[in-house]
Design an enzyme around this catalytic site. Structure first.
Site, PDB file in Angstrom:
ATOM      1  N   LYS A  13     -66.343  -6.330 -37.763  1.00 31.28           N
ATOM      2  CA  LYS A  13     -65.813  -6.337 -36.122  1.00 31.28           C
ATOM      3  C   LYS A  13     -64.634  -5.717 -36.769  1.00 31.28           C
ATOM      4  O   LYS A  13     -64.269  -4.750 -38.224  1.00 31.28           O
ATOM      5  CB  LYS A  13     -65.373  -8.050 -36.022  1.00 31.28           C
ATOM      6  CG  LYS A  13     -66.745  -8.458 -35.786  1.00 31.28           C
ATOM      7  CD  LYS A  13     -67.187  -9.706 -34.597  1.00 31.28           C
ATOM      8  CE  LYS A  13     -68.056 -10.834 -34.520  1.00 31.28           C
ATOM      9  NZ  LYS A  13     -68.290 -11.361 -33.699  1.00 31.28           N
ATOM     10  N   HIS A  97     -71.861  -3.716 -27.847  1.00 31.76           N
ATOM     11  CA  HIS A  97     -71.746  -5.239 -28.274  1.00 31.76           C
ATOM     12  C   HIS A  97     -70.818  -5.748 -27.398  1.00 31.76           C
ATOM     13  O   HIS A  97     -69.876  -4.977 -26.392  1.00 31.76           O
ATOM     14  CB  HIS A  97     -70.794  -5.229 -30.158  1.00 31.76           C
ATOM     15  CG  HIS A  97     -70.695  -5.976 -29.892  1.00 31.76           C
ATOM     16  ND1 HIS A  97     -69.874  -7.176 -29.664  1.00 31.76           N
ATOM     17  CD2 HIS A  97     -71.151  -7.164 -31.666  1.00 31.76           C
ATOM     18  CE1 HIS A  97     -70.072  -8.501 -31.103  1.00 31.76           C
ATOM     19  NE2 HIS A  97     -70.744  -7.946 -32.035  1.00 31.76           N
ATOM     20  N   GLU A  99     -68.126  -7.983 -27.458  1.00 33.41           N
ATOM     21  CA  GLU A  99     -66.800  -7.306 -27.404  1.00 33.41           C
ATOM     22  C   GLU A  99     -66.454  -6.359 -27.010  1.00 33.41           C
ATOM     23  O   GLU A  99     -65.036  -6.410 -26.335  1.00 33.41           O
ATOM     24  CB  GLU A  99     -66.383  -7.548 -28.585  1.00 33.41           C
ATOM     25  CG  GLU A  99     -66.655  -9.268 -29.589  1.00 33.41           C
ATOM     26  CD  GLU A  99     -66.572  -9.475 -30.757  1.00 33.41           C
ATOM     27  OE1 GLU A  99     -67.149  -8.539 -31.810  1.00 33.41           O
ATOM     28  OE2 GLU A  99     -67.472 -10.571 -30.904  1.00 33.41           O
ATOM     29  N   GLU A 169     -78.246 -10.582 -28.377  1.00 32.58           N
ATOM     30  CA  GLU A 169     -77.106 -11.339 -28.631  1.00 32.58           C
ATOM     31  C   GLU A 169     -76.701 -12.092 -27.382  1.00 32.58           C
ATOM     32  O   GLU A 169     -75.837 -11.291 -26.436  1.00 32.58           O
ATOM     33  CB  GLU A 169     -75.790 -10.936 -29.450  1.00 32.58           C
ATOM     34  CG  GLU A 169     -76.105  -9.527 -30.283  1.00 32.58           C
ATOM     35  CD  GLU A 169     -75.024  -9.705 -31.593  1.00 32.58           C
ATOM     36  OE1 GLU A 169     -75.034  -9.620 -31.841  1.00 32.58           O
ATOM     37  OE2 GLU A 169     -74.232  -8.657 -31.174  1.00 32.58           O
ATOM     38  N   SER A 215     -73.955 -16.583 -34.558  1.00 29.21           N
ATOM     39  CA  SER A 215     -74.321 -17.785 -34.830  1.00 29.21           C
ATOM     40  C   SER A 215     -75.226 -17.808 -36.649  1.00 29.21           C
ATOM     41  O   SER A 215     -75.635 -18.591 -36.334  1.00 29.21           O
ATOM     42  CB  SER A 215     -73.718 -18.934 -34.765  1.00 29.21           C
ATOM     43  OG  SER A 215     -72.373 -18.691 -33.639  1.00 29.21           O
TER      44      SER A 215
END
Ligand code: PEP
Length: 253
Positions: A13, A97, A99, A169, A215
């Site tokens: 990231k 992704h 994000e 994810e 996680s």
């Protein structure tokens, strides 16, 4: 069933300056050693691609980028193209992704163009999909995956010699410490494989690697990897530390 070589991928990231990235990747090379049973990718920020590329040269690790822009070049200030990423030594690129979808307005149509651009530059796209917590709570997990897979992979000429990688994810598990229950993860992975089979045939469906992300840590990787449709992991937070990422890579030992 095709045998799929696992891929353990680290997404750094927006962490690490160039000196920090260099130190971390050198330590990783030492800790990871010679590994041939799994593929390993690390994706530092663009600014650190050059130093990490040099630090991991000749090791078991390969380089990835975290995003790209689909045009090859042009007046697109702040963007980085697939040929640029490939020329920096990347083999992989993360696309879509959560994000980027959440904070930068990325859409499935944009994801589709980015995957195409990655293939044209001989990069392996790692395409991220997954539902948010409200979507899961309202029973929309499968319809979200339908849309992300169907629109993201629309009209792509995919083949078994160079399949994309999919990363499931669940957004509610990213950076939260909550991991999907093994049966939730397996159910979603099997569903994604079924979608690939319906859209592109059984051969591609059995060749494609579907990673789990959310996680992942040394304590849960083995249980996840034991599931039939989980072919690796996309690791965020735990990939930042050489100790934890190398433990994840060595999950079998
Ligand atoms: C990710 O960034 O893709 C990710 C899964 O993060 P984390 O492992 O920190 O949840």
């Amino acid at each position: 069933m095709a045998s799929r070589k696992p891929l353990i991928a680290g997404n750094w990231k927006m962490f690490k300056t160039c000196p920090e990235a260099e130190t971390t990747s050198r330590q990783l090379v030492e800790r990871v050693g010679d590994v041939s049973s799994v593929d390993i990718m690390i994706a530092p920020p663009f600014t650190a691609l050059a130093v990490v590329s040099k630090a991991i040269e000749g090791s078991s690790m390969e380089l990835g980028a975290q995003n790209l822009y689909w045009e090859k070049e042009g007046a697109f200030t702040g963007e980085v193209s697939a040929p640029m990423i490939a020329s920096a030594g990347c083999r992989y690129v993360i696309i879509g992704h959560s994000e980027r979808r959440q904070f930068f307005g990325e859409t499935d149509a944009g994801v589709n163009k980015k995957i195409q651009a990655a293939f044209e530059a001989s990069l392996i796209p790692v395409v991220c999909v997954g539902e948010t917590e409200p979507e899961r709570d309202s029973g929309k997990t499968f319809s979200v995956l339908d849309k992300q897979i169907q629109e993201g992979l629309k009209d792509l000429n995919l083949n078994t010699s160079n399949p994309p990688v999919i990363a499931y994810e669940p957004v509610w598990a990213i950076g939260t410490g909550k991991t999907a229950q093994p049966e939730q993860a397996q159910e979603a992975h099997a569903y994604i494989r079924k979608l690939i089979s319906q859209g592109f045939g059984d051969e591609l469906a059995s060749a494609i690697r579907i990673l789990y992300g959310g996680s992942v840590k040394p304590g849960n990787i083995a249980e996840l990897m034991a599931l039939p449709d989980i072919d690796g992991a996309l690791v965020g937070g735990a990939s930042l530390k050489p100790e934890t990422f190398s433990e994840i890579i060595h999950y079998r030992t």
